[in-house]
Motif scaffolding. Structure first.
Motif, PDB file in Angstrom:
ATOM      1  N   SER A  96      14.321  -0.051   0.193  1.00  0.00           N
ATOM      2  CA  SER A  96      13.078   0.508  -0.327  1.00  0.00           C
ATOM      3  C   SER A  96      11.876  -0.256   0.238  1.00  0.00           C
ATOM      4  CB  SER A  96      13.085   0.561  -1.852  1.00  0.00           C
ATOM      5  OG  SER A  96      12.945  -0.697  -2.416  1.00  0.00           O
ATOM      6  N   SER A  97      10.738   0.408   0.147  1.00  0.00           N
ATOM      7  CA  SER A  97       9.499  -0.138   0.725  1.00  0.00           C
ATOM      8  C   SER A  97       9.270  -1.554   0.200  1.00  0.00           C
ATOM      9  CB  SER A  97       8.321   0.749   0.333  1.00  0.00           C
ATOM     10  OG  SER A  97       8.117   0.690  -1.057  1.00  0.00           O
ATOM     11  N   ALA A  98       8.809  -2.425   1.054  1.00  0.00           N
ATOM     12  CA  ALA A  98       8.603  -3.811   0.611  1.00  0.00           C
ATOM     13  C   ALA A  98       7.209  -4.313   1.005  1.00  0.00           C
ATOM     14  CB  ALA A  98       9.680  -4.716   1.179  1.00  0.00           C
ATOM     15  N   ALA A  99       6.878  -4.247   2.300  1.00  0.00           N
ATOM     16  CA  ALA A  99       5.570  -4.763   2.727  1.00  0.00           C
ATOM     17  C   ALA A  99       4.441  -3.919   2.140  1.00  0.00           C
ATOM     18  CB  ALA A  99       5.478  -4.782   4.249  1.00  0.00           C
ATOM     19  N   SER A 100       4.635  -2.601   2.115  1.00  0.00           N
ATOM     20  CA  SER A 100       3.569  -1.740   1.575  1.00  0.00           C
ATOM     21  C   SER A 100       3.481  -1.902   0.052  1.00  0.00           C
ATOM     22  CB  SER A 100       3.806  -0.272   1.961  1.00  0.00           C
ATOM     23  OG  SER A 100       5.092   0.152   1.540  1.00  0.00           O
ATOM     24  N   ALA A 101       4.622  -2.183  -0.584  1.00  0.00           N
ATOM     25  CA  ALA A 101       4.610  -2.416  -2.033  1.00  0.00           C
ATOM     26  C   ALA A 101       3.895  -3.731  -2.341  1.00  0.00           C
ATOM     27  CB  ALA A 101       6.040  -2.441  -2.565  1.00  0.00           C
ATOM     28  N   ALA A 102       4.199  -4.762  -1.561  1.00  0.00           N
ATOM     29  CA  ALA A 102       3.529  -6.059  -1.759  1.00  0.00           C
ATOM     30  C   ALA A 102       2.023  -5.909  -1.528  1.00  0.00           C
ATOM     31  CB  ALA A 102       4.109  -7.099  -0.806  1.00  0.00           C
ATOM     32  N   ASN A 103       1.676  -5.141  -0.514  1.00  0.00           N
ATOM     33  CA  ASN A 103       0.259  -4.926  -0.207  1.00  0.00           C
ATOM     34  C   ASN A 103      -0.454  -4.233  -1.371  1.00  0.00           C
ATOM     35  OD1 ASN A 103      -2.027  -4.723   1.793  1.00  0.00           O
ATOM     36  ND2 ASN A 103      -1.692  -2.556   1.314  1.00  0.00           N
ATOM     37  N   ALA A 104       0.227  -3.252  -1.956  1.00  0.00           N
ATOM     38  CA  ALA A 104      -0.365  -2.537  -3.091  1.00  0.00           C
ATOM     39  C   ALA A 104      -0.514  -3.467  -4.302  1.00  0.00           C
ATOM     40  CB  ALA A 104       0.498  -1.319  -3.440  1.00  0.00           C
ATOM     41  N   ALA A 105       0.455  -4.356  -4.482  1.00  0.00           N
ATOM     42  CA  ALA A 105       0.374  -5.304  -5.607  1.00  0.00           C
ATOM     43  C   ALA A 105      -0.828  -6.234  -5.425  1.00  0.00           C
ATOM     44  CB  ALA A 105       1.670  -6.107  -5.710  1.00  0.00           C
ATOM     45  N   ILE A 106      -1.042  -6.673  -4.189  1.00  0.00           N
ATOM     46  CA  ILE A 106      -2.215  -7.519  -3.896  1.00  0.00           C
ATOM     47  C   ILE A 106      -3.501  -6.733  -4.188  1.00  0.00           C
ATOM     48  CG2 ILE A 106      -3.518  -8.607  -1.996  1.00  0.00           C
ATOM     49  CD1 ILE A 106      -1.102 -10.252  -2.131  1.00  0.00           C
ATOM     50  N   ASP A 107      -3.555  -5.494  -3.717  1.00  0.00           N
ATOM     51  CA  ASP A 107      -4.748  -4.654  -3.942  1.00  0.00           C
ATOM     52  C   ASP A 107      -5.020  -4.500  -5.444  1.00  0.00           C
ATOM     53  OD1 ASP A 107      -5.109  -4.207  -1.224  1.00  0.00           O
ATOM     54  OD2 ASP A 107      -4.310  -2.160  -1.244  1.00  0.00           O
ATOM     55  N   HIS A 108      -3.956  -4.195  -6.193  1.00  0.00           N
ATOM     56  CA  HIS A 108      -4.083  -3.949  -7.642  1.00  0.00           C
ATOM     57  C   HIS A 108      -4.657  -5.183  -8.348  1.00  0.00           C
ATOM     58  CE1 HIS A 108      -2.242  -2.260 -11.558  1.00  0.00           C
ATOM     59  NE2 HIS A 108      -2.534  -3.503 -11.888  1.00  0.00           N
ATOM     60  N   MET A 109      -4.033  -6.336  -8.100  1.00  0.00           N
ATOM     61  CA  MET A 109      -4.452  -7.561  -8.805  1.00  0.00           C
ATOM     62  C   MET A 109      -5.840  -8.019  -8.340  1.00  0.00           C
ATOM     63  SD  MET A 109      -2.614  -8.474 -11.206  1.00  0.00           S
ATOM     64  CE  MET A 109      -1.209  -9.272 -11.928  1.00  0.00           C
ATOM     65  N   ARG A 110      -6.081  -7.922  -7.025  1.00  0.00           N
ATOM     66  CA  ARG A 110      -7.390  -8.350  -6.505  1.00  0.00           C
ATOM     67  C   ARG A 110      -8.501  -7.518  -7.141  1.00  0.00           C
ATOM     68  NH1 ARG A 110      -7.489  -6.233  -1.215  1.00  0.00           N
ATOM     69  NH2 ARG A 110      -8.244  -4.438  -2.391  1.00  0.00           N
ATOM     70  N   ASP A 111      -8.308  -6.210  -7.171  1.00  0.00           N
ATOM     71  CA  ASP A 111      -9.362  -5.348  -7.700  1.00  0.00           C
ATOM     72  C   ASP A 111      -9.567  -5.576  -9.196  1.00  0.00           C
ATOM     73  OD1 ASP A 111      -9.849  -4.360  -5.216  1.00  0.00           O
ATOM     74  OD2 ASP A 111      -8.786  -2.471  -5.504  1.00  0.00           O
ATOM     75  N   TRP A 112      -8.473  -5.779  -9.910  1.00  0.00           N
ATOM     76  CA  TRP A 112      -8.556  -6.035 -11.368  1.00  0.00           C
ATOM     77  C   TRP A 112      -9.296  -7.358 -11.622  1.00  0.00           C
ATOM     78  CZ3 TRP A 112      -3.442  -6.436 -14.757  1.00  0.00           C
ATOM     79  CH2 TRP A 112      -3.789  -6.419 -16.114  1.00  0.00           C
ATOM     80  N   ALA A 113      -8.944  -8.369 -10.852  1.00  0.00           N
ATOM     81  CA  ALA A 113      -9.532  -9.699 -11.088  1.00  0.00           C
ATOM     82  C   ALA A 113     -10.961  -9.803 -10.547  1.00  0.00           C
ATOM     83  CB  ALA A 113      -8.657 -10.771 -10.430  1.00  0.00           C
ATOM     84  N   LEU A 114     -11.187  -9.243  -9.371  1.00  0.00           N
ATOM     85  CA  LEU A 114     -12.467  -9.498  -8.691  1.00  0.00           C
ATOM     86  C   LEU A 114     -13.433  -8.318  -8.735  1.00  0.00           C
ATOM     87  CD1 LEU A 114     -11.121 -11.434  -5.544  1.00  0.00           C
ATOM     88  CD2 LEU A 114     -11.802 -12.350  -7.771  1.00  0.00           C
ATOM     89  N   GLY A 115     -12.935  -7.127  -9.161  1.00  0.00           N
ATOM     90  CA  GLY A 115     -13.836  -5.981  -9.319  1.00  0.00           C
ATOM     91  C   GLY A 115     -13.804  -5.035  -8.132  1.00  0.00           C
ATOM     92  N   THR A 116     -14.252  -3.801  -8.370  1.00  0.00           N
ATOM     93  CA  THR A 116     -14.186  -2.760  -7.326  1.00  0.00           C
ATOM     94  C   THR A 116     -15.577  -2.296  -6.878  1.00  0.00           C
ATOM     95  OG1 THR A 116     -14.101  -0.965  -8.964  1.00  0.00           O
ATOM     96  CG2 THR A 116     -11.975  -1.864  -8.205  1.00  0.00           C
TER      97      THR A 116
END
Ligand code: NAD
Ligand code: LMR
Length: 328
Positions: A240-260
């Motif tokens: 199953s997808s791994a690099a794209s999943a990790a990338n999405a997890a980074i995007d999710h947490m970064r945006d939640w923590a630092l704002g959009t």
């Protein structure tokens, strides 16, 4: 460097997604290039998994990341989640070819009862939790219900991979830059019933729907392509997808923590009743983030086709919820 380090727990740290995720967190891509982090890594007690985790830690050390203020290896969630500010719950079985993600509930669901209880007992009261392990929405629901002393809003599920997949398909269709797409969302469950919705999306202020102007493409190509992308990757890669999943997890947490900055993103969050979704259902919504908090984009018109899609993905989620009552 003056900021105090924050604690980031990652489960399944020796798995595929873990390997694509940890180095990016340690390099500052998730929480900012000025934010030191302490990684609190959890794996199952099994010797092979713990050895693999040791290897990953050696590699993290060998990167000499200036922001990496500490690394801990654990096999007990009560230690891994101690005082953690961020928890990325990745550890769980992935599906193989021919399986649906919901079939993983029986295998993975119980992990999130244990981990929800451990977060409840020892994590920071402000911990931000992202569940990646499938089926992500219902696992996040289980973790949230197992942690009654933490605010329910701290628990989220990953719909960002679906959001990013949808954006990429729209960029290819319109011939425009993916970075210019705004106001896109994916409603509901991280499953083939998800409803990727570009009715409000714009590129450079112009309507994406107007540019494409093809409802047949929306229903017969776009929605199935985004909805079944995970299975297509499993069929092609055997994993199953791994690099794209990790990338999405980074995007999710970064945006939640630092704002959009006012930009819409998609997060799976416990419903507050918006758009008629029953409270606490872990549902993909369009949100904006500011000051470490997400806010649902309100007032969007839901037409008949969209309502039908939303009802379908909601029904799947409430069925999944009913199926895990014994774990709560
Ligand atoms: P993997 O098998 O490569 O790694 C999973 C790791 O988790 C293994 O090392 C395993 O030992 C560990 N693990 C299992 N149970 C654990 C527990 N109770 N505590 C701590 N660690 C545990 O799998 P992967 O490819 O990294 O995928 C992990 C999960 O993420 C799967 O459920 C997969 O379906 C899911 N996933 C979700 C999305 C999404 O968009 N939400 C995208 C991709 C993958
Ligand atoms: C994905 O969407 O790639 C993941 O959820 C893995 C899967 O099982 O599809």
């Amino acid at each position: 460097m003056s900021k105090k380090p924050v604690r980031v727990a990652v489960t399944g740290a020796a798995g595929q997604i873990g390997y694509a995720l940890l180095f990016r967190i340690a390099s500052g891509e998730m929480l900012g290039k000025d934010q030191p982090v302490i990684l609190q890594l959890l794996e199952i007690p099994d010797e092979k998994a713990q050895n693999a985790l040791k290897g990953v830690i050696m590699e993290l050390e060998d990167c000499a990341f200036p922001l990496l203020a500490g690394i801990e290896a654990h096999s007990d969630p009560m230690q891994a989640f101690k005082d953690t500010d961020y928890a990325l719950l990745v550890g769980s079985r992935p599906r193989g070819p021919g399986m649906e993600r919901a079939e993983l509930l029986a295998i993975n669901g119980a992990i999130f009862t244990t981990q929800g209880k451990a977060l409840n007992a020892v994590a920071s009261r402000n911990v931000k939790v992202l569940v990646v392990g499938n089926p992500a929405n219902t696992n996040a629901y289980i973790a949230m219900k197992s942690a009654p002393d933490l605010p329910a809003k701290n628990f989220t599920a990953m719909l960002r991979l679906d959001h990013n997949r949808a954006a990429s398909q729209l960029a290819a269709k319109t011939g425009k830059a993916v970075a210019d797409i705004e106001k896109l969302t994916v409603w509901g469950n991280h499953s083939p019933t998800m409803y990727a919705d570009y009715r409000f999306a714009t590129i450079g202020g112009a309507s994406v729907k107007g540019m494409i102007n093809d409802e047949t493409w929306n229903r017969e190509t776009f929605l199935p392509t985004v909805g079944k992308r995970g299975a297509a990757i499993i069929a092609a890669r055997g994993l199953s997808s791994a690099a794209s999943a990790a990338n999405a997890a980074i995007d999710h947490m970064r945006d939640w923590a630092l704002g959009t900055n006012g930009k819409w993103v998609t997060m799976g969050i416990p419903s507050d009743g918006s758009y008629g979704i029953p409270k606490e259902v872990m549902f993909g919504y369009p949100v904006t983030c500011e000051g470490g908090e997400y806010k649902i984009v309100q007032g969007l018109e839901i037409d008949a086709f969209s309502q039908e899609c939303i009802n379908k993905t909601l029904k799947e989620l409430t069925d999944e919820q009913d199926g895990v009552k014994h774990l709560l």
